[in-house]
Design an enzyme around this catalytic site. Structure first.
Site, PDB file in Angstrom:
ATOM      1  N   HIS A  13      -6.045  -3.537  -4.036  1.00  0.00           N
ATOM      2  CA  HIS A  13      -7.255  -3.529  -3.213  1.00  0.00           C
ATOM      3  C   HIS A  13      -8.322  -4.504  -3.726  1.00  0.00           C
ATOM      4  O   HIS A  13      -9.241  -4.846  -3.000  1.00  0.00           O
ATOM      5  CB  HIS A  13      -7.823  -2.105  -3.039  1.00  0.00           C
ATOM      6  CG  HIS A  13      -8.555  -1.551  -4.214  1.00  0.00           C
ATOM      7  ND1 HIS A  13      -7.951  -0.713  -5.134  1.00  0.00           N
ATOM      8  CD2 HIS A  13      -9.835  -1.684  -4.617  1.00  0.00           C
ATOM      9  CE1 HIS A  13      -8.844  -0.356  -6.045  1.00  0.00           C
ATOM     10  NE2 HIS A  13      -9.992  -0.934  -5.756  1.00  0.00           N
ATOM     11  N   ASP A  43      -0.863   0.381  -5.244  1.00  0.00           N
ATOM     12  CA  ASP A  43      -2.156  -0.292  -5.383  1.00  0.00           C
ATOM     13  C   ASP A  43      -2.190  -1.196  -6.618  1.00  0.00           C
ATOM     14  O   ASP A  43      -3.178  -1.259  -7.336  1.00  0.00           O
ATOM     15  CB  ASP A  43      -3.324   0.698  -5.410  1.00  0.00           C
ATOM     16  CG  ASP A  43      -4.671  -0.001  -5.213  1.00  0.00           C
ATOM     17  OD1 ASP A  43      -4.697  -1.084  -4.585  1.00  0.00           O
ATOM     18  OD2 ASP A  43      -5.697   0.510  -5.711  1.00  0.00           O
ATOM     19  N   SER A 121     -12.459  -1.402 -10.703  1.00  0.00           N
ATOM     20  CA  SER A 121     -11.072  -1.406 -10.239  1.00  0.00           C
ATOM     21  C   SER A 121     -10.289  -2.541 -10.873  1.00  0.00           C
ATOM     22  O   SER A 121     -10.771  -3.675 -10.955  1.00  0.00           O
ATOM     23  CB  SER A 121     -11.019  -1.559  -8.716  1.00  0.00           C
ATOM     24  OG  SER A 121     -11.510  -0.411  -8.098  1.00  0.00           O
TER      25      SER A 121
END
Length: 192
Positions: A13, A43, A121
Site C-alpha cells: 500500500h 500487503d 507503514s
C-alpha cells in the site's frame, strides 16, 4: 534494505499506484527505486535502488521465536518526512492477529504497542538484538475522525514476509496453493 544489492521490503500500500518512488537513506542521499514485485494479499512489496556506495543490509531475525511481552523497537517516518528515522519502543501484545485490514488478505500480524502512526507503514519492527522481525503495516485508530494511532500497531512477521520476498525475487510474483473445494447447499441433483 534486505541485501547489499539494494533490495528493500516495504508495504504494497506504500508503493501501490505510485508514478515514482524515492528512497532517502540515513546519509540523506536520494535514490529512485523500481518496483520488483508486489503481493497485495500480504500487503508486501520489494523495491530496488542502485547505489554507488556499499549498502548495509539489516540482519534478519526469527519472528517464530517472539513471545508476548517481549520488547520491540519500531522505526519509521510518522506523518511527514521531517520526522523520518523515528524510533519508538513497546512490547509484543499478541501474535497471530487476523481480520485486521480485511478478511480477504493473508494476515498473521504481530500486535505491538510501540508507537506507529500514518507514515510508519513499511518500516522495520526490530527485536532488542537489532534483528528485523516484522514490517509495520497497520494501526488501530480512534476511527475515521481520528486517524492517529490508538496505541495498537500491527506488523507482518518476517518469517511470513521472507517467503513472499523469495517468491518475488525468484519468480517476480507470489504463487500460492489452493484447495479446489467450495461450500454450497446440496440440492437434489447434487445429492444424486
Amino acid at each position: 534494505i534486505i541485501d547489499k544489492e539494494g533490495y528493500i521490503i516495504t508495504n504494497n500500500h506504500v508503493v501501490d499506484d505510485a508514478d515514482k518512488i524515492k528512497v532517502i537513506l540515513l546519509d540523506k542521499t536520494e535514490h529512485e527505486a523500481e518496483v520488483i514485485g508486489v503481493d497485495p494479499l500480504s500487503d508486501l512489496a520489494v523495491i530496488k535502488i542502485d547505489s554507488d556506495v556499499v549498502l548495509s543490509e539489516i540482519k534478519m531475525g526469527n519472528s517464530d521465536l517472539l513471545s508476548v511481552g517481549e520488547w520491540v523497537v519500531a522505526i519509521g517516518s510518522p506523518f511527514q518526512q521531517s520526522l523520518s528515522n523515528s524510533v519508538t519502543a513497546g512490547i509484543v501484545s499478541a501474535i497471530g492477529r487476523s481480520d485486521i485490514m480485511s478478511n480477504r488478505n493473508i494476515e498473521n500480524f504481530i500486535q505491538h504497542d510501540a508507537a506507529i502512526n500514518p507514515g510508519n507503514s513499511g518500516g522495520a519492527l526490530l527485536n532488542l538484538d537489532g534483528e528485523l522481525i516484522g514490517i509495520n503495516t497497520a494501526i488501530a485508530t480512534g476511527g475515521s475522525y481520528s486517524p492517529q494511532s490508538a496505541g495498537i500497531g500491527f506488523a507482518i512477521p518476517i518469517n511470513q514476509a521472507q517467503r513472499v520476498i523469495d517468491d518475488i525475487l525468484e519468480f517476480g510474483e507470489v504463487t500460492r496453493g489452493f484447495l479446489g473445494v467450495r461450500m454450497s447447499d446440496i440440492d437434489d441433483m447434487m445429492a444424486k
